[in-house]
Write a protein that holds these residues in place. Structure first.
Motif, PDB file in Angstrom:
ATOM      1  N   VAL A 108       0.872  -1.173   0.000  1.00 14.18           N
ATOM      2  CA  VAL A 108       0.000   0.000   0.000  1.00 14.18           C
ATOM      3  C   VAL A 108       0.908   1.221   0.000  1.00 14.18           C
ATOM      4  O   VAL A 108       1.641   1.455   0.961  1.00 14.18           O
ATOM      5  CB  VAL A 108      -0.933   0.018   1.231  1.00 14.18           C
ATOM      6  CG1 VAL A 108      -1.787   1.290   1.225  1.00 14.18           C
ATOM      7  CG2 VAL A 108      -1.829  -1.211   1.237  1.00 14.18           C
ATOM      8  N   PHE A 109       0.855   1.984  -1.088  1.00  8.33           N
ATOM      9  CA  PHE A 109       1.784   3.095  -1.282  1.00  8.33           C
ATOM     10  C   PHE A 109       1.213   4.380  -0.681  1.00  8.33           C
ATOM     11  O   PHE A 109       0.013   4.514  -0.438  1.00  8.33           O
ATOM     12  CB  PHE A 109       2.074   3.300  -2.767  1.00  8.33           C
ATOM     13  CG  PHE A 109       2.755   2.130  -3.413  1.00  8.33           C
ATOM     14  CD1 PHE A 109       4.128   1.981  -3.348  1.00  8.33           C
ATOM     15  CD2 PHE A 109       2.021   1.159  -4.087  1.00  8.33           C
ATOM     16  CE1 PHE A 109       4.763   0.900  -3.944  1.00  8.33           C
ATOM     17  CE2 PHE A 109       2.642   0.085  -4.685  1.00  8.33           C
ATOM     18  CZ  PHE A 109       4.014  -0.053  -4.613  1.00  8.33           C
ATOM     19  N   GLN A 110       2.105   5.343  -0.500  1.00 10.12           N
ATOM     20  CA  GLN A 110       1.737   6.622   0.082  1.00 10.12           C
ATOM     21  C   GLN A 110       0.666   7.334  -0.734  1.00 10.12           C
ATOM     22  O   GLN A 110      -0.260   7.933  -0.184  1.00 10.12           O
ATOM     23  CB  GLN A 110       2.989   7.500   0.204  1.00 10.12           C
ATOM     24  CG  GLN A 110       2.767   8.842   0.858  1.00 10.12           C
ATOM     25  CD  GLN A 110       4.065   9.594   1.063  1.00 10.12           C
ATOM     26  OE1 GLN A 110       5.158   9.047   0.920  1.00 10.12           O
ATOM     27  NE2 GLN A 110       3.968  10.862   1.402  1.00 10.12           N
ATOM     28  N   ASP A 111       0.758   7.268  -2.078  1.00  8.84           N
ATOM     29  CA  ASP A 111      -0.203   7.956  -2.938  1.00  8.84           C
ATOM     30  C   ASP A 111      -1.268   7.007  -3.486  1.00  8.84           C
ATOM     31  O   ASP A 111      -1.980   7.339  -4.429  1.00  8.84           O
ATOM     32  CB  ASP A 111       0.518   8.653  -4.093  1.00  8.84           C
ATOM     33  CG  ASP A 111       1.326   7.685  -4.944  1.00  8.84           C
ATOM     34  OD1 ASP A 111       1.346   6.478  -4.627  1.00  8.84           O
ATOM     35  OD2 ASP A 111       1.943   8.142  -5.923  1.00  8.84           O
ATOM     36  N   TYR A 112      -1.366   5.802  -2.909  1.00 14.15           N
ATOM     37  CA  TYR A 112      -2.326   4.754  -3.247  1.00 14.15           C
ATOM     38  C   TYR A 112      -2.022   4.077  -4.578  1.00 14.15           C
ATOM     39  O   TYR A 112      -2.307   2.900  -4.753  1.00 14.15           O
ATOM     40  CB  TYR A 112      -3.774   5.269  -3.270  1.00 14.15           C
ATOM     41  CG  TYR A 112      -4.132   6.166  -2.120  1.00 14.15           C
ATOM     42  CD1 TYR A 112      -3.628   5.949  -0.842  1.00 14.15           C
ATOM     43  CD2 TYR A 112      -4.978   7.257  -2.299  1.00 14.15           C
ATOM     44  CE1 TYR A 112      -3.951   6.778   0.214  1.00 14.15           C
ATOM     45  CE2 TYR A 112      -5.316   8.095  -1.247  1.00 14.15           C
ATOM     46  CZ  TYR A 112      -4.792   7.853  -0.002  1.00 14.15           C
ATOM     47  OH  TYR A 112      -5.106   8.668   1.040  1.00 14.15           O
ATOM     48  N   GLN A 163      -8.072   4.853  -0.035  1.00 15.45           N
ATOM     49  CA  GLN A 163      -7.151   4.087   0.809  1.00 15.45           C
ATOM     50  C   GLN A 163      -7.636   2.652   0.968  1.00 15.45           C
ATOM     51  O   GLN A 163      -6.846   1.698   0.923  1.00 15.45           O
ATOM     52  CB  GLN A 163      -7.042   4.773   2.174  1.00 15.45           C
ATOM     53  CG  GLN A 163      -6.136   4.087   3.168  1.00 15.45           C
ATOM     54  CD  GLN A 163      -4.689   4.094   2.734  1.00 15.45           C
ATOM     55  OE1 GLN A 163      -4.274   3.210   1.992  1.00 15.45           O
ATOM     56  NE2 GLN A 163      -3.949   5.091   3.163  1.00 15.45           N
ATOM     57  N   ARG A 164      -8.937   2.463   1.123  1.00 17.20           N
ATOM     58  CA  ARG A 164      -9.483   1.110   1.274  1.00 17.20           C
ATOM     59  C   ARG A 164      -9.375   0.318  -0.028  1.00 17.20           C
ATOM     60  O   ARG A 164      -9.171  -0.902   0.001  1.00 17.20           O
ATOM     61  CB  ARG A 164     -10.930   1.187   1.748  1.00 17.20           C
ATOM     62  CG  ARG A 164     -11.040   1.534   3.228  1.00 17.20           C
ATOM     63  CD  ARG A 164     -12.474   1.450   3.687  1.00 17.20           C
ATOM     64  NE  ARG A 164     -13.084   2.774   3.741  1.00 17.20           N
ATOM     65  CZ  ARG A 164     -14.386   2.980   3.826  1.00 17.20           C
ATOM     66  NH1 ARG A 164     -15.221   1.949   3.839  1.00 17.20           N
ATOM     67  NH2 ARG A 164     -14.874   4.187   3.892  1.00 17.20           N
ATOM     68  N   VAL A 165      -9.527   0.985  -1.170  1.00 16.79           N
ATOM     69  CA  VAL A 165      -9.316   0.303  -2.452  1.00 16.79           C
ATOM     70  C   VAL A 165      -7.877  -0.193  -2.540  1.00 16.79           C
ATOM     71  O   VAL A 165      -7.608  -1.333  -2.950  1.00 16.79           O
ATOM     72  CB  VAL A 165      -9.638   1.234  -3.634  1.00 16.79           C
ATOM     73  CG1 VAL A 165      -9.264   0.556  -4.966  1.00 16.79           C
ATOM     74  CG2 VAL A 165     -11.108   1.603  -3.647  1.00 16.79           C
ATOM     75  N   ALA A 166      -6.928   0.663  -2.159  1.00 13.45           N
ATOM     76  CA  ALA A 166      -5.517   0.273  -2.202  1.00 13.45           C
ATOM     77  C   ALA A 166      -5.250  -0.914  -1.292  1.00 13.45           C
ATOM     78  O   ALA A 166      -4.477  -1.825  -1.637  1.00 13.45           O
ATOM     79  CB  ALA A 166      -4.642   1.462  -1.814  1.00 13.45           C
ATOM     80  N   VAL A 178       1.528  -7.619   4.457  1.00 12.63           N
ATOM     81  CA  VAL A 178       1.206  -6.366   3.782  1.00 12.63           C
ATOM     82  C   VAL A 178       2.166  -5.297   4.282  1.00 12.63           C
ATOM     83  O   VAL A 178       2.380  -5.146   5.493  1.00 12.63           O
ATOM     84  CB  VAL A 178      -0.253  -5.944   4.056  1.00 12.63           C
ATOM     85  CG1 VAL A 178      -0.523  -4.545   3.507  1.00 12.63           C
ATOM     86  CG2 VAL A 178      -1.217  -6.941   3.428  1.00 12.63           C
ATOM     87  N   LEU A 179       2.758  -4.549   3.354  1.00 13.30           N
ATOM     88  CA  LEU A 179       3.666  -3.457   3.662  1.00 13.30           C
ATOM     89  C   LEU A 179       2.957  -2.145   3.358  1.00 13.30           C
ATOM     90  O   LEU A 179       2.413  -1.961   2.266  1.00 13.30           O
ATOM     91  CB  LEU A 179       4.945  -3.560   2.832  1.00 13.30           C
ATOM     92  CG  LEU A 179       5.685  -4.897   2.888  1.00 13.30           C
ATOM     93  CD1 LEU A 179       6.899  -4.866   1.961  1.00 13.30           C
ATOM     94  CD2 LEU A 179       6.115  -5.227   4.312  1.00 13.30           C
ATOM     95  N   LEU A 180       2.957  -1.230   4.320  1.00 20.07           N
ATOM     96  CA  LEU A 180       2.275   0.053   4.153  1.00 20.07           C
ATOM     97  C   LEU A 180       3.281   1.185   4.308  1.00 20.07           C
ATOM     98  O   LEU A 180       3.919   1.309   5.359  1.00 20.07           O
ATOM     99  CB  LEU A 180       1.146   0.201   5.182  1.00 20.07           C
ATOM    100  CG  LEU A 180       0.073  -0.890   5.184  1.00 20.07           C
ATOM    101  CD1 LEU A 180       0.319  -1.875   6.334  1.00 20.07           C
ATOM    102  CD2 LEU A 180      -1.319  -0.298   5.307  1.00 20.07           C
ATOM    103  N   ASP A 181       3.425   1.995   3.272  1.00 20.33           N
ATOM    104  CA  ASP A 181       4.428   3.069   3.238  1.00 20.33           C
ATOM    105  C   ASP A 181       3.736   4.412   3.445  1.00 20.33           C
ATOM    106  O   ASP A 181       3.129   4.953   2.523  1.00 20.33           O
ATOM    107  CB  ASP A 181       5.159   3.042   1.898  1.00 20.33           C
ATOM    108  CG  ASP A 181       6.309   4.050   1.864  1.00 20.33           C
ATOM    109  OD1 ASP A 181       6.664   4.597   2.927  1.00 20.33           O
ATOM    110  OD2 ASP A 181       6.856   4.290   0.769  1.00 20.33           O
TER     111      ASP A 181
END
Length: 366
Positions: A108-112, A163-166, A178-181
């Motif tokens: 999950v990236f910062q900009d989705y 964010q939930r879509v990402a 899961v990695l979240l940045d």
């Protein structure tokens, strides 16, 4: 949000299950991981693990190396030394470099990083190939509370919905972790608080392990089961949110995790004497020490204070509604902060009694 939905996890294949080079109870196991970019030591011998079903926050200021750690775990960078294992399988090491797509990691990236020309369902199903299973996509949308919105485009959603879509897309392929940045940095303050609670619940419902990279102390403390505090490429402390906040390993960790006042003291025989009070301390400490006091540990009252409370003057006050941060000046000139509920409201010029009524940390003099 339908918290009862849980994702069906496929049985591991033979290639998924072997070889096991690290304890399978660890979703992530990093040992001695090092990375240098030219003359800059970005990561310096980091040991870090994420347990099965655990959420760990990698917390630190900008430039400390936390995003580099995330990229090495994901497979976007190769460490110069050390090993990285995911679900017991070594994916990076002196003789191994498993490609990102073969690591079973969701990002999950910062900009989705959503595709603007695809609808929500297509974005969620993208990792599943050219013909994703519609039932799987519906399951994911239901999990994140977006069932019925699959035909919308990303620009038609709020920031929290994007964010939930990402997150749904990151969960599509049954990842091991899961990695979240910095996943909440693009949201406004009010929405950020709401969404991070939702993301925590979603990760719990999905039954996955997660590593959250953030520079925000509130995010780390509120979302994670454990927090790893990083500075200048090294891990300074790992512990539960309560441990790293209430019992910081050093002065820097204490100040990075929130407001703290440092009082000089003298320790002897399990006690430390300060201008505020005589407080308990480790019997191993002797001589000059620093006493780290969080504002929540300082009580103030106009009347009814216990014996030994100090006379103090309210110098400044920041009022937040639910609470207030009050700057005190004790008789003798020492300044100390107190965080109290929003009522009664204190004002500059008020005379009060102040005393320590909560945990403190006593460290050797810096």
């Amino acid at each position: 949000m339908r918290s009862a939905v849980r994702l069906r996890r496929p049985a591991p294949s033979v290639s998924d299950a072997a070889p096991l080079d690290a304890p399978p109870c660890h979703a992530i196991a990093c040992l001695g991981v090092t990375k240098r970019f030219d003359a800059h030591q970005a990561v310096d011998g980091v040991d870090l693990d994420v347990g099965s079903g655990e959420i760990v926050a990698l917390l630190g200021p900008s430039g400390c190396g936390k995003t580099t750690m995330l990229r090495m775990i994901a497979g976007f960078e190769q460490p110069d030394a050390g090993t990285i294992a995911i679900s017991g399988r070594t994916v990076a090491g002196p003789t191994q470099a498993v490609s990102p797509e073969a690591r079973r990691v969701g990002m999950v990236f910062q900009d989705y990083a959503l595709f603007p020309h695809l609808d929500v369902a297509a974005n969620v199903g993208y990792p599943l190939g050219r013909r994703p299973d519609p039932a799987r996509v519906r399951e994911l949308l239901e999990l994140v509370g977006l069932d019925g919105l699959g035909a919308r485009r990303p620009h038609e959603l709020s920031g929290g919905q994007q964010q939930r879509v990402a997150l749904a897309r990151a969960l599509a392929n049954h990842p091991s972790v899961v990695l979240l940045d910095e996943p909440f940095s693009n949201l406004d303050a009010a929405l950020r608080t709401e969404v991070r609670g939702e993301v925590r619940r979603l990760l719990r419902d999905a039954g996955v392990s997660a590593l959250l990279v953030t520079h925000d102390q509130d995010e780390a403390l509120s979302v994670a089961d454990r927090v790893a505090v990083m500075r200048d490429g090294r891990i300074e402390q790992v512990g539960t949110p309560e441990e790293v906040y209430a019992a910081p390993a050093g002065h820097w960790v204490a100040s990075f995790l929130g407001e703290v006042d440092v009082l000089p003291g003298v320790a002897d025989a399990g006690r430390v004497t300060t201008v505020v009070a005589v407080l308990p301390a480790s019997p191993r400490l002797h001589g000059d020490v620093d006493v780290l006091v969080r504002p929540e540990s300082v009580r103030i009252e106009a009347t009814g204070a216990p014996a030994g409370a100090c006379d103090a003057l309210v110098v400044e006050r920041e009022y937040f509604g639910h609470d207030q941060l009050v700057l005190l000046e004790l008789d003798g000139g020492t300044r100390l902060r107190s965080r109290r509920p929003g009522f009664p409201a204190w004002h500059p010029g008020d005379r009060v009694k102040a005393w320590v009524d909560g945990p403190v940390t006593v460290l050797p003099r810096a």
